[in-house]
Scaffold this motif. Structure first.
Motif, mmCIF file in Angstrom:
data_model
loop_
_atom_site.group_PDB
_atom_site.id
_atom_site.type_symbol
_atom_site.label_atom_id
_atom_site.label_comp_id
_atom_site.label_asym_id
_atom_site.label_seq_id
_atom_site.Cartn_x
_atom_site.Cartn_y
_atom_site.Cartn_z
ATOM 1 N N ARG A 193 -9.076 6.892 7.067
ATOM 2 C CA ARG A 193 -10.033 5.985 6.419
ATOM 3 C C ARG A 193 -9.496 4.555 6.407
ATOM 4 O O ARG A 193 -10.247 3.603 6.642
ATOM 5 C CB ARG A 193 -10.319 6.462 4.991
ATOM 6 C CG ARG A 193 -11.384 5.623 4.287
ATOM 7 C CD ARG A 193 -11.671 6.118 2.888
ATOM 8 N NE ARG A 193 -12.340 7.409 2.921
ATOM 9 C CZ ARG A 193 -11.863 8.519 2.382
ATOM 10 N NH1 ARG A 193 -10.678 8.506 1.770
ATOM 11 N NH2 ARG A 193 -12.536 9.637 2.450
ATOM 12 N N ALA A 194 -8.210 4.401 6.136
ATOM 13 C CA ALA A 194 -7.613 3.057 6.139
ATOM 14 C C ALA A 194 -7.692 2.433 7.528
ATOM 15 O O ALA A 194 -7.950 1.226 7.670
ATOM 16 C CB ALA A 194 -6.157 3.142 5.675
ATOM 17 N N GLU A 195 -7.481 3.262 8.565
ATOM 18 C CA GLU A 195 -7.577 2.762 9.934
ATOM 19 C C GLU A 195 -9.006 2.296 10.236
ATOM 20 O O GLU A 195 -9.218 1.208 10.786
ATOM 21 C CB GLU A 195 -7.170 3.857 10.918
ATOM 22 C CG GLU A 195 -7.176 3.417 12.371
ATOM 23 C CD GLU A 195 -6.738 4.525 13.311
ATOM 24 O OE1 GLU A 195 -6.810 4.309 14.536
ATOM 25 O OE2 GLU A 195 -6.339 5.611 12.821
ATOM 26 N N VAL B 105 -11.368 1.400 8.083
ATOM 27 C CA VAL B 105 -11.712 0.220 7.278
ATOM 28 C C VAL B 105 -11.061 -1.032 7.851
ATOM 29 O O VAL B 105 -11.630 -2.128 7.806
ATOM 30 C CB VAL B 105 -11.306 0.435 5.805
ATOM 31 C CG1 VAL B 105 -11.426 -0.865 5.016
ATOM 32 C CG2 VAL B 105 -12.177 1.513 5.172
ATOM 33 N N THR B 106 -9.842 -0.889 8.407
ATOM 34 C CA THR B 106 -9.164 -2.039 9.032
ATOM 35 C C THR B 106 -9.984 -2.565 10.198
ATOM 36 O O THR B 106 -10.196 -3.781 10.338
ATOM 37 C CB THR B 106 -7.766 -1.646 9.516
ATOM 38 O OG1 THR B 106 -7.003 -1.165 8.406
ATOM 39 C CG2 THR B 106 -7.049 -2.834 10.132
ATOM 40 N N GLY C 270 -2.230 3.971 8.169
ATOM 41 C CA GLY C 270 -3.558 3.773 8.758
ATOM 42 C C GLY C 270 -3.723 2.362 9.295
ATOM 43 O O GLY C 270 -4.223 2.151 10.415
ATOM 44 N N ILE C 271 -3.299 1.379 8.501
ATOM 45 C CA ILE C 271 -3.386 -0.021 8.944
ATOM 46 C C ILE C 271 -2.468 -0.240 10.139
ATOM 47 O O ILE C 271 -2.822 -0.936 11.106
ATOM 48 C CB ILE C 271 -3.023 -0.965 7.778
ATOM 49 C CG1 ILE C 271 -4.024 -0.808 6.629
ATOM 50 C CG2 ILE C 271 -2.972 -2.412 8.250
ATOM 51 C CD1 ILE C 271 -3.644 -1.554 5.368
ATOM 52 N N LYS D 119 -6.966 9.867 4.088
ATOM 53 C CA LYS D 119 -6.827 8.495 3.594
ATOM 54 C C LYS D 119 -6.266 7.579 4.673
ATOM 55 O O LYS D 119 -6.656 6.412 4.782
ATOM 56 C CB LYS D 119 -5.922 8.468 2.359
ATOM 57 C CG LYS D 119 -6.559 9.068 1.121
ATOM 58 C CD LYS D 119 -5.678 8.892 -0.106
ATOM 59 C CE LYS D 119 -5.588 7.450 -0.529
ATOM 60 N NZ LYS D 119 -4.825 7.272 -1.775
ATOM 61 N N MET D 120 -5.375 8.111 5.506
ATOM 62 C CA MET D 120 -4.802 7.311 6.593
ATOM 63 C C MET D 120 -5.879 6.965 7.625
ATOM 64 O O MET D 120 -5.977 5.807 8.065
ATOM 65 C CB MET D 120 -3.671 8.087 7.269
ATOM 66 C CG MET D 120 -2.947 7.331 8.376
ATOM 67 S SD MET D 120 -1.525 8.253 8.985
ATOM 68 C CE MET D 120 -2.353 9.694 9.659
ATOM 69 N N THR E 69 -1.972 4.805 3.470
ATOM 70 C CA THR E 69 -2.801 3.624 3.740
ATOM 71 C C THR E 69 -2.080 2.669 4.685
ATOM 72 O O THR E 69 -2.670 2.128 5.627
ATOM 73 C CB THR E 69 -3.157 2.901 2.433
ATOM 74 O OG1 THR E 69 -3.804 3.809 1.548
ATOM 75 C CG2 THR E 69 -4.063 1.710 2.706
ATOM 76 N N PHE F 65 0.829 -1.200 0.000
ATOM 77 C CA PHE F 65 0.000 0.000 0.000
ATOM 78 C C PHE F 65 0.865 1.251 0.000
ATOM 79 O O PHE F 65 2.045 1.215 0.362
ATOM 80 C CB PHE F 65 -0.901 0.016 1.246
ATOM 81 C CG PHE F 65 -1.755 -1.217 1.401
ATOM 82 C CD1 PHE F 65 -2.900 -1.365 0.638
ATOM 83 C CD2 PHE F 65 -1.407 -2.213 2.305
ATOM 84 C CE1 PHE F 65 -3.686 -2.495 0.780
ATOM 85 C CE2 PHE F 65 -2.190 -3.333 2.457
ATOM 86 C CZ PHE F 65 -3.331 -3.480 1.688
#
Length: 778
Positions: free
Chosen positions: A699-701, A703-704, A409-410, A696-697, A406, A402
């Motif tokens: 959002r990635a967190e 979504v994880t 964030g994960i 985006k970071m 991203t 990624f």
């Protein structure tokens, strides 16, 4: 200030913004439990009202006992009310004006306390030669108050009685067009030979006793056989006093769901408290610098949580009570006659006590981990001001798959195992709750059948089940002001047919346009488009034992010349019951008349307009005449409609509350996660990361968390759904469990969409704050 605990109200004012989401979480946890338990209590009350209206407010009947035994039973402290219930034996046919009548003897107090009907006109009989009739006898037989009636029996002398009152008829009596006669106990016993009646002792027990234990004790004490004891099983079940294994299983399922609700509340509050503590690392470090011990810090966090409960719990209780009041009001609007006794503004003490208990318990349980976290903060952290200084970094973000934002964030989502498990657990429990409760929708559709579109309010039926009801009557009824629609059916029973070289027997039934329209929803094979036009087409009602299929030619034996028809379709259901070994075959009225030569109807069904009155029904009864059976199904329809409304509101209310909590929990979790890392985001902006990359970071967190929570929630939720389904439905009705794909898709979609949308609020906050303000955020 006498104690460090006096800092709590001061801290609450200073950190009001940081604690707001935690307080909201407590409010919602209390609201969830209060609303669910309040709706459950409402449903139990409505079910109790329904069972009392159907079968009476008694708990057990004892047969074959003498007056002395009855007096001993009545003297027991657990017995709230009791009295004799005497009725005609099943083989004793008494008639009134040539029509079969059921006669019951019981005293006024017993009638008022334990039977589901009430006097609508006149008074209850007190003398031995006085009687009250069900109200349908007034219009059906032309009997009025003060009239003398004669109760006749072929084997005994006629009995002369004076009519002093009329009572409501039960739904079953009205549907069967039969009448009931009420006398006093002594009146029936003196009028009917002893061998002609049966006496039972009717007992209503105190709601505060263990009814099964009391019944068993009475049975044993007086040496009664099982056949002498008849329990009101349905009423005992809704009172929670049944020993039925199926009912006990339902209570077990309710207990499991309660634990899931409790866990959901604990995780939601724990996640919020954890984020709250992370934001105030400097504050707790300063307390340590001033000499506070770890034990004192833990006590401080727990006491702070209890301080929030002072306002959060009453607010959550108020919201839950308002929801329950609203649902009770809706029930009374939807079915005013049936739920008139349900209190609109009733107080459910069970729900209130449960809400208070869960609010306090969840806060105490949820505060354990954050309290330990706060206690571990060193004085050095207060000087550094770094909220994450206590979190060691085990590895860098993986940017192989990624982009950096991203991957970060994960990494943020998974870096703290405790926080990750807490967030995943919170997300997954929402899914587990939804899937578990969604199984009750299937239970509702099995336990309570909603009224079908073809369900009539009134039916005019041939007394001998032949096409003998005039077709001219149907035209008169359609023109009546109180009739919304009227439709007839013609029946021909036990017709021999030959199909595929086999001899079969069918019942032939006619449909007209309304019924063909309704049948469209139950068509599983073939077509109904040409039902009224073609006179050689028929439709069969599905039966697993029947060989009839679309395209089969049926040779019907009517008279000397066989007539052939073709099967044009298969229907899954029909308004009438099937007979084993006999196929139900539907045709148009034109086809029926051509095949049989009959012109009249076997039954005419009537659906009334919304403003129809009892006087309108009496007019329709007069139009029908005395030579038919007049079936009034309005009371039964009200019962069915009321039962479905109450359970539907109860279950869908549950699911709506769970979805609302799910949405808020996700929004709150994302917001708290962002708030806890505002300083990190400020540092990232300071070294060149754009606002778009930060969003985006985040959002990635989110979504994880959502993806991991959905995976765990779906696995455990489907398992629990299977358990609930098999305990509630498979064990009772035999339906096999299937994966709830629709429910799975709905809840996962809500979780994922909410997680994506939840980013907008925190993103706006990050965007509007300056880099300096973000770094110094507290």
């Amino acid at each position: 200030m006498k104690s460090y605990l006096d800092l709590i109200p001061i801290s609450a004012k200073v950190h009001k913004k940081q604690s707001r989401m935690t307080r909201i979480c407590i409010v919602l946890a209390v609201f969830l439990v209060t609303a669910i338990f309040g709706m459950a209590d409402m449903e139990i009350r409505s079910q109790q009202l329904q069972e009392i209206k159907k079968g009476g407010n008694w708990h057990v009947l004892f047969s074959g006992i003498d007056e002395h035994t009855a007096a001993m039973i009545a003297a027991r402290p657990e017995v709230k009310f009791s009295g004799w219930y005497t009725y005609l034996g099943e083989k004793e046919e008494y008639t009134l004006s040539g029509k079969s009548v059921a006669a019951v003897g019981l005293d006024k107090n017993t009638f008022e306390e334990m039977l589901p009907t009430q006097i609508t006109e006149g008074v209850y009989p007190t003398g031995e030669n006085e009687a009250a009739l069900t109200v349908n006898a007034k219009s059906g037989m032309g009997i009025n108050l003060g009239d003398m009636i004669t109760l006749e029996h072929s084997g005994s002398e006629p009995v002369q009685l004076t009519v002093v009152g009329f009572v409501e008829g039960t739904s079953q009596l009205l549907k069967q067009d039969t009448h009931a006669l009420l006398l006093t106990t002594e009146g029936l016993r003196s009028s009917i030979p002893q061998e002609g009646y049966t006496s039972q002792y009717m007992v209503q027990l105190s709601p505060y006793c263990t009814m099964q234990k009391v019944i068993a004790d009475i049975t044993k004490q007086y040496g009664l056989a099982d056949q002498q004891v008849l329990e009101n099983g349905n009423l005992l079940a809704v009172l929670g006093q049944s020993d039925n294994n199926y009912v006990l299983g339902l209570y077990g399922i309710a207990g499991v769901l309660f634990i899931v609700v409790l866990l959901a509340g604990v995780l939601m509050i724990a996640g919020s408290l954890n984020s709250n503590v992370m934001q105030r690392t400097e504050f707790f470090g300063m307390l340590r610098c001033l000499g506070a011990t770890q034990k004192q810090i833990m006590r401080f966090v727990r006491r702070e949580g209890m301080q929030w409960c002072k306002t959060a719990i009453p607010l959550g209780l108020g919201m839950g009570i308002m929801v329950v009041w609203a649902l009770c009001g809706v029930l009374k609007v939807l079915s005013p006659g049936y739920f008139s006794e349900l209190p609109t503004f009733g107080i459910s003490w069970i729900s209130i006590l449960s809400g208070i208990a869960v609010g306090i318990v969840t806060v105490l349980l949820a505060a354990q981990s954050p309290a330990k976290r706060a206690a571990r903060v060193s004085p050095l952290a207060a000087v550094s001001g770094n909220a994450n200084a206590v979190q060691p970094i085990s590895g860098a973000a993986n940017t192989t798959l990624f982009k950096i934002e991203t991957a970060l964030g994960i990494h943020h989502a998974t870096s703290s195992k405790k926080n990750f498990l807490l967030m995943v657990g919170s997300f997954s429990l929402s899914i587990i709750l939804f899937l578990s409760f969604s199984a009750t929708v299937d239970f509702m559709h099995h336990a309570v059948r909603p009224l079908k579109p073809w369900t009539p309010d009134l039916s005019i039926v041939s007394t001998d089940n032949t096409p003998s009801v005039s077709n001219g009557l149907l035209e008169e009824l359609r023109d009546h002001r109180a009739v919304k629609r009227a439709y007839g059916r013609m029946f021909a029973y036990d017709i021999p047919v030959k199909v595929k070289g086999q001899e079969r027997t069918i019942n032939l039934i006619s449909y007209e346009d309304y019924q063909f329209t309704w049948a469209q929803d139950s068509l599983i094979e073939g077509s109904l488009d040409e039902g009224a036009q073609k006179k050689d087409q028929v439709w069969v009602v599905y039966d697993s034992e029947s060989p009839l299929e679309v395209g089969d030619q049926l040779a019907l034996s009517f008279g000397e010349v066989p007539k052939e028809v073709r099967v044009a379709g298969v229907l899954s259901t029909s308004p009438f019951s099937s007979v084993e070994g006999v196929d139900s075959v539907i045709c148009s009225e034109g086809t029926f008349r051509e095949l049989t030569g009959e012109r009249n109807y076997t039954i005419i069904d009537i659906q009334l307009s919304s403003g129809a009155t009892d006087e309108d029904v009496d007019e329709i009864r007069s139009l029908a005449g005395p030579d038919v059976r007049f079936s009034d199904q309005r009371a039964g329809n009200r019962e069915g409609r009321g039962a479905f409304y109450s359970m539907a509101l109860f279950i869908y209310g549950f699911l709506a509350v769970i979805l609302l909590i799910t949405v808020f929990n996700i929004v709150n979790s994302v917001a708290m996660s962002v708030a806890a890392r505002l300083k990190q985001y400020g540092a990232m902006r300071a070294i060149g990361m754009s606002d778009h990359q930060l969003v985006k970071m985040v959002r990635a967190e989110a979504v994880t968390y959502a993806a991991a929570g959905s995976s765990v929630g779906c696995i455990l939720g489907v398992t629990l759904h299977k358990l609930v389904f098999e305990k509630m439905i498979t064990s009772h009705w035999g339906d096999p469990w299937q994966i709830p794909l629709g429910e799975l898709g709905l809840i996962v979609a809500i979780v994922m969409i909410t997680s994506l949308l939840a980013v907008h609020g925190p993103a706006k906050q990050i965007h509007t704050m300056s880099i300096v303000d973000t770094i110094s955020a507290k």
